[in-house]
Enzyme design. Structure first.
Site, mmCIF file in Angstrom:
data_model
loop_
_atom_site.group_PDB
_atom_site.id
_atom_site.type_symbol
_atom_site.label_atom_id
_atom_site.label_comp_id
_atom_site.label_asym_id
_atom_site.label_seq_id
_atom_site.Cartn_x
_atom_site.Cartn_y
_atom_site.Cartn_z
ATOM 1 N N GLY A 12 0.779 -1.245 0.000
ATOM 2 C CA GLY A 12 0.000 0.000 0.000
ATOM 3 C C GLY A 12 0.805 1.286 0.000
ATOM 4 N N ASN A 14 1.715 3.072 -2.593
ATOM 5 C CA ASN A 14 1.091 4.031 -3.520
ATOM 6 C C ASN A 14 -0.196 4.596 -2.939
ATOM 7 O OD1 ASN A 14 2.442 4.414 -6.278
ATOM 8 N ND2 ASN A 14 2.684 2.217 -5.890
ATOM 9 N N MET A 91 -3.690 -6.720 -7.068
ATOM 10 C CA MET A 91 -3.191 -7.806 -7.912
ATOM 11 C C MET A 91 -4.320 -8.720 -8.361
ATOM 12 S SD MET A 91 -0.160 -6.962 -7.953
ATOM 13 C CE MET A 91 1.201 -6.223 -7.084
ATOM 14 N N LEU A 94 -10.248 -7.484 -12.902
ATOM 15 C CA LEU A 94 -11.662 -7.202 -12.630
ATOM 16 C C LEU A 94 -12.507 -7.723 -13.793
ATOM 17 C CD1 LEU A 94 -11.054 -3.575 -11.352
ATOM 18 C CD2 LEU A 94 -11.916 -5.456 -9.952
ATOM 19 N N ASN A 108 -5.244 2.632 -12.956
ATOM 20 C CA ASN A 108 -4.204 1.773 -12.378
ATOM 21 C C ASN A 108 -2.823 2.391 -12.583
ATOM 22 O OD1 ASN A 108 -3.056 -0.695 -11.299
ATOM 23 N ND2 ASN A 108 -2.542 -1.299 -13.403
ATOM 24 N N HIS A 110 1.069 1.077 -13.196
ATOM 25 C CA HIS A 110 1.847 -0.119 -13.546
ATOM 26 C C HIS A 110 3.316 0.286 -13.692
ATOM 27 C CE1 HIS A 110 2.862 -3.968 -15.182
ATOM 28 N NE2 HIS A 110 3.390 -3.412 -16.250
HETATM 29 C C1 GRF Z 1 3.722 -1.011 -7.357
HETATM 30 O O1 GRF Z 1 4.971 -1.164 -8.003
HETATM 31 C C2 GRF Z 1 2.622 -0.797 -8.359
HETATM 32 O O2 GRF Z 1 2.985 -0.043 -9.490
HETATM 33 C C3 GRF Z 1 2.317 -2.211 -8.795
HETATM 34 O O3 GRF Z 1 2.434 -2.970 -7.610
HETATM 35 C C4 GRF Z 1 3.303 -2.305 -6.686
HETATM 36 C C5 GRF Z 1 2.500 -2.081 -5.458
HETATM 37 O O4 GRF Z 1 3.195 -1.471 -4.403
HETATM 38 N N1 GRF Z 1 1.039 -2.303 -9.450
HETATM 39 P P1 GRF Z 1 2.427 -0.773 -3.212
HETATM 40 O O5 GRF Z 1 1.425 -1.797 -2.670
HETATM 41 O O6 GRF Z 1 1.723 0.438 -3.750
HETATM 42 O O7 GRF Z 1 3.485 -0.454 -2.213
#
Ligand code: GRF
Length: 189
Positions: A12, A14, A91, A94, A108, A110
């Site tokens: 989490g 981000n 992860m 949907l 999203n 990525h």
């Molecule tokens: C990030 O690198 C994001 O871009 C990808 O999964 C990772 C998640 O990290 N989809 P966090 O849970 O936000 O720390």
């Protein structure tokens, strides 16, 4: 103020960056995170969200169908009346029924150019191929993995990275700034 739901599966970081930017950064007075939903009961990000004062829900996705899971999330989101749904380390694919309910409202992040690499292991891919740079992509979400229309991309300089950990650290540092910036552009349109 745009009301945001954030879907997570793990750490989490981000989600935290977005929530903090709503509280005190580029999204201040523009957006607020009203709900964080995890598909893993033990996702570390749930506690992080609680500590930030955000209502959290966990719906374990392991033993239910994709459709059942999406239906449960939909029920929660309809009750909360959110404007946008952000996937931040979520992860899970949907269903089309779900993504069609929110056209251009699910976004999203990525950690690669989605034209070059989709799915798990994006930083491993960059490291293994010794890429001098990679990209972070913010894109709209459809029912396929990392496939929707690209909103914006940022470059990550990897020339100085000497390990996979350093690749990840450099990438995440960009992710944490860039996601909020890209959202700001959309919300202000
Ligand atoms: C990030 O690198 C994001 O871009 C990808 O999964 C990772 C998640 O990290 N989809 P966090 O849970 O936000 O720390």
């Amino acid at each position: 103020m745009k009301k945001l739901a954030i879907l997570i599966s793990g750490r989490g970081s981000n989600m935290k960056a977005i929530a903090e930017s709503c509280q005190n950064g580029v999204l201040k007075n523009i957006a607020q995170v009203t709900i964080v939903i995890s598909n893993k009961l033990n996702a570390k990000g749930l506690q992080t969200a609680k500590d930030l004062g955000i209502p959290t829900f966990a719906i374990e996705s392991k033993s239910i169908t994709r459709k059942e899971f999406d239906q449960k999330v939909l029920t929660l989101l309809k009750a909360t009346k959110v404007d946008y749904i952000l996937l931040a380390g979520f992860m899970r694919r949907l269903t089309k029924g779900f993504t069609d309910t929110f056209p251009k409202k699910i976004i999203n992040i990525h950690p690669a150019d989605t034209n070059q690499h989709r799915g798990l292991g994006a930083y491993e891919w960059a490291w293994k191929n010794q890429l001098p740079s990679t990209k972070i992509t913010v894109h709209y979400v459809n029912d396929k993995i990392d496939d929707g229309q690209i909103i914006a991309q940022a470059d990550v300089d990897l020339r100085e990275a000497k390990s996979l950990q350093e690749v990840e650290a450099k990438g995440l540092a960009v992710e944490h700034q860039f996601f909020a910036q890209a959202l700001k552009t959309i919300f202000e349109k």
